[in-house]
Design an enzyme around this catalytic site. Sequence first.
Site: not given
Ligand SMILES: NC(=O)c1ccc[n+]([C@@H]2O[C@H](COP(=O)([O-])OP(=O)(O)OC[C@H]3O[C@@H](n4cnc5c(N)ncnc54)[C@H](O)[C@@H]3O)[C@@H](O)[C@H]2O)c1
Ligand SMILES: O=C(O)C[C@H](O)C(=O)O
Length: 330
Positions: A151, A179
């Site tokens: 953010d 967030h």
């Molecule tokens: N905080 C933030 O600003 C922010 C920003 C973007 C995404 N996110 C979040 O981050 C998370 C991941 O996003 P992504 O795009 O990398 O998803 P993705 O699906 O590409 O990757 C997630 C990974 O987690 C693994 N996984 C699932 N269960 C698991 C477990 N029990 N133990 C270990 N690994 C496990 C999957 O196998 C996969 O490789 C999502 O929840 C998304 O919303 C948060």
């Molecule tokens: O938007 C989402 O779900 C992923 C992440 O929290 C973001 O802000 O990009």
Amino acid sequence: MVKAVVLGASGGIGQPLSLLLKACPLVDELALYDVVNTPGVAADLSHISSVAKISGYLPKDDGLKHALTGADVVVIPAGIPRKPGMTRDDLFKVNASIVRDLVKGIAEFSPKAFTLVISNPVNSTVPIAAEVLKAAGVFDPKRLFGVTTLDVVRAETFTQEFSGLKDASKATVPVIGGHSGETIVPLFSKVSPGFQIPADRYDALVNRVQFGGDEVVKAKDGAGSATLSMAFAGFRFAEAVIKATKGEKGIVEPTFVYLPGVAGGDEIVKATGVEFFSTPVELGPNGAEKAVNIIDGVTDQEKKLLEACISGLKGNIEKGVEFIKNPPPK
Ligand SMILES: NC(=O)c1ccc[n+]([C@@H]2O[C@H](COP(=O)([O-])OP(=O)(O)OC[C@H]3O[C@@H](n4cnc5c(N)ncnc54)[C@H](O)[C@@H]3O)[C@@H](O)[C@H]2O)c1
Ligand SMILES: O=C(O)C[C@H](O)C(=O)O
């Protein structure tokens, strides 16, 4: 010696985040854990001629235990991402138990590690992590962080035309609250170096910071949410934590923390009525040394944003806490 661990290392965020950590000279050891593909990701990264010694683990053969043992910093991007039409809260059903179980592992195998939670919904997954650590008797609020850096990165980027800075990351654009959508509160009155947002652009800019995630979800059209910008942001925050543990002074980053356990936090609880909140935090060798209260003196527009933030945040926090205190029937 710094050992970093990525839980969810094979995913869209996990892979580029692991690449950045592997390339970081401050990291001596990097352990990757995921339910799939970590041997391949680790083998690939192991050919990079940087300092960090790398290893990859799957759940079999006590993989989580081996990944976490000796960890200093654990970053968690495990869990499912959004598709168009979903809110972050829609991810709770799946991600809550993923985060719970991984944090149980941290409580058992690396209770002193700095834990950085990326998995959504952050407003609920961080309270889940806190409750798991509390139940295990190892909760240190100075060591648990919800990563809200994306953010801040977005706010820096979207205001660049007004800051005039070639490198937008050199601006300080505080973003506080939580967030997700309206819980994300950019404080444009508190930017430095001081610059003005034109009144006729204010609402659109606030909206863009609050809903920047949706922009990416829509553009990816079903293939997930922000991954590369998140890896950048997650690395920026992890590197800040590592630098602070190594004694670097003056590092302040907004992050979602349990305020009653951090110096200065009680004042912010009094002002907001919530115990988990993202605010600029001064980092030090023990983690979150001080929560900085920047709410005083905000504008009337920002006060309104904060009201909406707090009412949304309360429910999100409660939902996370309840998930551990009164678990749903299996
Ligand atoms: N905080 C933030 O600003 C922010 C920003 C973007 C995404 N996110 C979040 O981050 C998370 C991941 O996003 P992504 O795009 O990398 O998803 P993705 O699906 O590409 O990757 C997630 C990974 O987690 C693994 N996984 C699932 N269960 C698991 C477990 N029990 N133990 C270990 N690994 C496990 C999957 O196998 C996969 O490789 C999502 O929840 C998304 O919303 C948060
Ligand atoms: O938007 C989402 O779900 C992923 C992440 O929290 C973001 O802000 O990009």
